[in-house]
Scaffold this motif. Structure first.
Motif, PDB file in Angstrom:
ATOM      1  N   ARG A  10     -11.541   2.054  -1.549  1.00  0.00           N
ATOM      2  CA  ARG A  10     -11.120   1.778  -2.623  1.00  0.00           C
ATOM      3  C   ARG A  10     -10.849  -0.080  -2.869  1.00  0.00           C
ATOM      4  O   ARG A  10     -10.217  -0.130  -1.214  1.00  0.00           O
ATOM      5  N   GLU A  11     -10.902  -0.454  -3.947  1.00  0.00           N
ATOM      6  CA  GLU A  11     -10.724  -1.318  -4.104  1.00  0.00           C
ATOM      7  C   GLU A  11      -9.385  -2.321  -4.711  1.00  0.00           C
ATOM      8  O   GLU A  11      -9.750  -1.587  -5.961  1.00  0.00           O
ATOM      9  N   VAL A  12      -8.283  -2.927  -4.222  1.00  0.00           N
ATOM     10  CA  VAL A  12      -7.305  -3.104  -5.662  1.00  0.00           C
ATOM     11  C   VAL A  12      -7.560  -4.588  -5.238  1.00  0.00           C
ATOM     12  O   VAL A  12      -7.693  -5.623  -4.373  1.00  0.00           O
ATOM     13  N   VAL A  13      -6.856  -5.421  -6.087  1.00  0.00           N
ATOM     14  CA  VAL A  13      -5.738  -6.621  -6.339  1.00  0.00           C
ATOM     15  C   VAL A  13      -4.359  -6.559  -6.017  1.00  0.00           C
ATOM     16  O   VAL A  13      -4.177  -5.642  -7.318  1.00  0.00           O
ATOM     17  N   ALA A  14      -4.091  -7.515  -5.362  1.00  0.00           N
ATOM     18  CA  ALA A  14      -2.212  -7.033  -5.190  1.00  0.00           C
ATOM     19  C   ALA A  14      -2.160  -8.493  -5.191  1.00  0.00           C
ATOM     20  O   ALA A  14      -2.273  -9.149  -4.383  1.00  0.00           O
ATOM     21  N   GLN A  15      -0.664  -8.383  -6.184  1.00  0.00           N
ATOM     22  CA  GLN A  15      -0.774 -10.061  -6.396  1.00  0.00           C
ATOM     23  C   GLN A  15       1.041 -10.374  -5.680  1.00  0.00           C
ATOM     24  O   GLN A  15       2.194  -9.281  -7.004  1.00  0.00           O
ATOM     25  N   ARG A  16       1.480 -10.862  -5.296  1.00  0.00           N
ATOM     26  CA  ARG A  16       3.105 -10.930  -5.166  1.00  0.00           C
ATOM     27  C   ARG A  16       2.767 -11.901  -6.283  1.00  0.00           C
ATOM     28  O   ARG A  16       2.304 -13.903  -6.140  1.00  0.00           O
ATOM     29  N   LEU A  17       4.083 -11.267  -6.766  1.00  0.00           N
ATOM     30  CA  LEU A  17       4.445 -12.718  -8.030  1.00  0.00           C
ATOM     31  C   LEU A  17       5.780 -13.885  -7.913  1.00  0.00           C
ATOM     32  O   LEU A  17       6.580 -13.834  -6.977  1.00  0.00           O
ATOM     33  N   ASN A  18       4.999 -14.736  -8.605  1.00  0.00           N
ATOM     34  CA  ASN A  18       5.879 -16.119  -8.093  1.00  0.00           C
ATOM     35  C   ASN A  18       7.145 -15.764  -9.505  1.00  0.00           C
ATOM     36  O   ASN A  18       6.829 -16.409 -10.266  1.00  0.00           O
ATOM     37  N   GLU A  19       8.519 -15.462  -8.849  1.00  0.00           N
ATOM     38  CA  GLU A  19      10.083 -14.787  -9.487  1.00  0.00           C
ATOM     39  C   GLU A  19      10.390 -16.507  -9.760  1.00  0.00           C
ATOM     40  O   GLU A  19      11.317 -16.534 -10.828  1.00  0.00           O
ATOM     41  N   ARG A  20      10.366 -18.103  -8.787  1.00  0.00           N
ATOM     42  CA  ARG A  20      10.407 -19.219  -9.115  1.00  0.00           C
ATOM     43  C   ARG A  20      10.057 -19.519 -10.570  1.00  0.00           C
ATOM     44  O   ARG A  20      10.617 -19.872 -11.613  1.00  0.00           O
ATOM     45  N   VAL A  21       8.389 -19.126 -11.268  1.00  0.00           N
ATOM     46  CA  VAL A  21       8.192 -19.597 -12.699  1.00  0.00           C
ATOM     47  C   VAL A  21       8.956 -18.315 -13.575  1.00  0.00           C
ATOM     48  O   VAL A  21       8.818 -19.068 -14.400  1.00  0.00           O
ATOM     49  N   CYS A  79       0.897  -1.894   0.282  1.00  0.00           N
ATOM     50  CA  CYS A  79       0.219  -0.652  -0.064  1.00  0.00           C
ATOM     51  C   CYS A  79       1.155   1.578   0.095  1.00  0.00           C
ATOM     52  O   CYS A  79       0.328   2.553  -0.614  1.00  0.00           O
ATOM     53  N   SER A  80       1.762   1.310   0.675  1.00  0.00           N
ATOM     54  CA  SER A  80       2.545   2.222   0.964  1.00  0.00           C
ATOM     55  C   SER A  80       2.940   2.409  -0.218  1.00  0.00           C
ATOM     56  O   SER A  80       3.612   3.466  -0.888  1.00  0.00           O
ATOM     57  N   ALA A  81       4.466   0.892  -1.374  1.00  0.00           N
ATOM     58  CA  ALA A  81       4.645   1.526  -2.173  1.00  0.00           C
ATOM     59  C   ALA A  81       3.997   1.694  -3.141  1.00  0.00           C
ATOM     60  O   ALA A  81       4.998   2.814  -4.475  1.00  0.00           O
ATOM     61  N   PHE A  82       2.860   1.256  -3.177  1.00  0.00           N
ATOM     62  CA  PHE A  82       1.283   2.401  -4.876  1.00  0.00           C
ATOM     63  C   PHE A  82       1.265   3.477  -3.776  1.00  0.00           C
ATOM     64  O   PHE A  82       0.387   3.657  -5.097  1.00  0.00           O
ATOM     65  N   ARG A 141      -0.157   2.137 -10.819  1.00  0.00           N
ATOM     66  CA  ARG A 141       1.137   2.464 -10.522  1.00  0.00           C
ATOM     67  C   ARG A 141       2.270   3.295  -9.846  1.00  0.00           C
ATOM     68  O   ARG A 141       1.052   3.640  -8.727  1.00  0.00           O
ATOM     69  N   THR A 142       2.894   3.041  -8.958  1.00  0.00           N
ATOM     70  CA  THR A 142       3.785   3.656  -8.025  1.00  0.00           C
ATOM     71  C   THR A 142       3.718   5.214  -8.142  1.00  0.00           C
ATOM     72  O   THR A 142       3.859   5.502 -10.199  1.00  0.00           O
ATOM     73  N   PRO A 143       3.422   6.380  -7.227  1.00  0.00           N
ATOM     74  CA  PRO A 143       4.225   7.760  -7.539  1.00  0.00           C
ATOM     75  C   PRO A 143       5.106   7.716  -8.742  1.00  0.00           C
ATOM     76  O   PRO A 143       4.607   8.957  -9.068  1.00  0.00           O
ATOM     77  N   ASP A 144       5.639   6.979  -8.474  1.00  0.00           N
ATOM     78  CA  ASP A 144       6.842   7.231  -9.796  1.00  0.00           C
ATOM     79  C   ASP A 144       7.018   5.956 -10.971  1.00  0.00           C
ATOM     80  O   ASP A 144       7.940   6.232 -11.607  1.00  0.00           O
ATOM     81  N   GLY A 145       5.384   5.559 -11.097  1.00  0.00           N
ATOM     82  CA  GLY A 145       5.258   5.550 -12.551  1.00  0.00           C
ATOM     83  C   GLY A 145       5.779   3.748 -12.305  1.00  0.00           C
ATOM     84  O   GLY A 145       5.524   3.434 -13.748  1.00  0.00           O
ATOM     85  N   ARG A 146       5.930   3.006 -11.656  1.00  0.00           N
ATOM     86  CA  ARG A 146       7.189   1.607 -12.133  1.00  0.00           C
ATOM     87  C   ARG A 146       5.358   0.552 -11.908  1.00  0.00           C
ATOM     88  O   ARG A 146       4.451   1.655 -10.903  1.00  0.00           O
ATOM     89  N   SER A 147       5.499  -0.044 -12.697  1.00  0.00           N
ATOM     90  CA  SER A 147       4.773  -0.864 -12.150  1.00  0.00           C
ATOM     91  C   SER A 147       4.682  -2.360 -11.520  1.00  0.00           C
ATOM     92  O   SER A 147       4.345  -3.422 -11.310  1.00  0.00           O
ATOM     93  N   LEU A 148       5.856  -2.467 -10.792  1.00  0.00           N
ATOM     94  CA  LEU A 148       6.304  -2.867  -9.885  1.00  0.00           C
ATOM     95  C   LEU A 148       7.250  -2.706  -8.322  1.00  0.00           C
ATOM     96  O   LEU A 148       7.719  -1.717  -9.026  1.00  0.00           O
ATOM     97  N   ALA A 149       6.523  -3.551  -6.873  1.00  0.00           N
ATOM     98  CA  ALA A 149       7.792  -2.575  -6.291  1.00  0.00           C
ATOM     99  C   ALA A 149       7.659  -4.027  -5.740  1.00  0.00           C
ATOM    100  O   ALA A 149       6.966  -5.431  -5.185  1.00  0.00           O
ATOM    101  N   ARG A 150       8.615  -3.626  -4.703  1.00  0.00           N
ATOM    102  CA  ARG A 150       9.489  -4.962  -3.576  1.00  0.00           C
ATOM    103  C   ARG A 150       9.184  -4.527  -2.091  1.00  0.00           C
ATOM    104  O   ARG A 150       9.335  -3.835  -1.587  1.00  0.00           O
TER     105      ARG A 150
END
Ligand code: GN1
Ligand code: MG
Length: 360
Positions: A51-62, A16-19, A91-100
């Motif tokens: 507001r409702e959003v969907v957050a996904q933790r991505l599987n980097e092994r796959v 939430c904070s990153a985005f 997107r994050t405030p600086d325009g990225r579509s991924l955050a860690r």
């Protein structure tokens, strides 16, 4: 809290904070995917509205190359022909579509489409809509400007390579499961010619979804119309037969993918009619005759491919698909094999229906 332990909501608060989403009000696991971890979040931004959003933790092994995955997704989401089928990315405030998060896991966020739900099991009416949605999505991308999308998982639907990987796993038998697997091994080997069934057929490479499991469509809860297509990580150049085939595999079965009793498994005839009619409606005359003729074989090939993949994972000790117990992948193999037999028994009727639809 014990030293170093992080509660389940800690990473979601970091997301939430990153985005720049504000305060996390509520969270719940969402969907039944086997690869990523998906959550529905309710957040309150600085304006005070929830507001409702969907957050996904991505599987980097796959998916080791997330930049490639997100690059494909952003191009697909921006293309006018398919935009209406894709949930908008946040997107994050600086325009990225991924955050860690602090643990290093990668996250992305989508707007939640109000009133849109997924179903692991569908009826004929929803199946027709799912067929229409996946076909319209794929043909909507037919004029995606070059360069072609890059395959995030090379050879994802190379069924012959999947068969070889299965044979390798059976031969090396790393966790000692092959000896209890003889009936399934035999059935998987008997079906081997299917692995090459779509080769040499003059089928055009389209932009395909490549993971057309029916729970990857969201339907309007009230009207039951298909609204959105999700799980776009595998979108890449591919065959229409793969997408239609995987949809029939997942939506056409009278039983769940992992049913404990394979005797209840069969391809539902009226479901196949609905899927094929929906597909032809979504494709709106844009399939070549060869493509139309590849649809019925495609369903068998994809069912066989998933049988091989579940079998390989079982033989390798359940490293890829999410499992609930040690027999989970084995149940999935048995279901796919029964479904394949049912498709083979009904092949004549299925081909007849496709020919009828081709005649218009
Ligand atoms: C996986 O992520 P999910 O559950 O939608 C898999 C598909 C399989 C499916 C079988 C990237 O899809 O290929 O058909 O499980 N996705 C990936 O249920 O491997
Ligand atoms: Mg999914």
């Amino acid at each position: 809290m014990a030293d170093g332990a992080r509660s389940a909501s800690t990473p979601l608060r970091e997301v939430c904070s990153a985005f720049g989403l504000g305060e996390l009000l509520d969270q719940a696991p969402l969907g039944a995917g086997h690869i990523h971890a998906t959550y529905a979040l309710r957040v309150r931004g600085s304006g005070g509205a929830s507001r409702e959003v969907v957050a996904q933790r991505l599987n980097e092994r796959v998916f080791p190359d997330l930049a490639l995955v997100m690059g494909n997704l952003e191009r697909v989401a921006a293309h006018p022909g398919s935009r209406d089928w894709v949930a908008p990315l946040v997107r994050t405030p600086d325009g990225r579509s991924l955050a860690r998060d602090a643990d290093g896991s990668a996250w992305r966020v989508f707007e939640r489409i109000a009133g849109a739900v997924s179903h692991d099991a569908v009826d004929d009416a929803l199946a027709r809509e799912a067929g229409r949605a996946f076909a319209a999505f794929s043909f909507g991308l037919a004029d995606l400007p070059p360069p072609p999308l890059v395959e995030p998982l090379p050879g994802f639907h190379d069924t012959e390579a999947r068969r070889t990987a299965f044979e390798d796993a059976a031969a090396s038998d790393p966790v000692g499961r092959a000896s209890t697997f003889t009936a399934e091994l035999r059935a998987l080997r008997e079906a081997a010619p299917l692995a090459r069934r779509l080769i040499g057929q003059e089928l055009p490479l389209r932009v395909t979804h490549n993971d057309t499991k029916v729970n990857n469509v969201l339907f309007d809860e009230r009207t039951r119309v298909a609204r959105t297509v999700v799980d776009l990580d595998t979108v890449a150049p591919g065959l229409i037969a793969w997408d239609f085939g995987d949809l029939v595999r997942s939506a056409g079965n009278a039983a769940p993918e992992d049913a404990a009793d394979p005797s209840i498994v069969r391809l539902l005839p009226s479901r196949f009619v609905a899927l094929a009619e929906g597909w032809f409606a979504g494709a709106a005359g844009r399939m070549t005759p060869e493509e139309c003729h590849s649809l019925v074989p495609g369903a068998q090939v994809m069912t066989y491919e998933l049988a091989l993949r579940f079998a390989t994972d079982w033989l390798q000790g359940d490293r890829y698909f999410r499992v609930s117990d040690a027999e989970h992948n084995l149940r999935r193999v048995r279901v796919q094999l029964s479904l394949l037999r049912s498709m083979q028994e009904q092949q004549g009727t299925m081909v007849g229906l496709v020919e009828q639809l081709m005649a218009g």
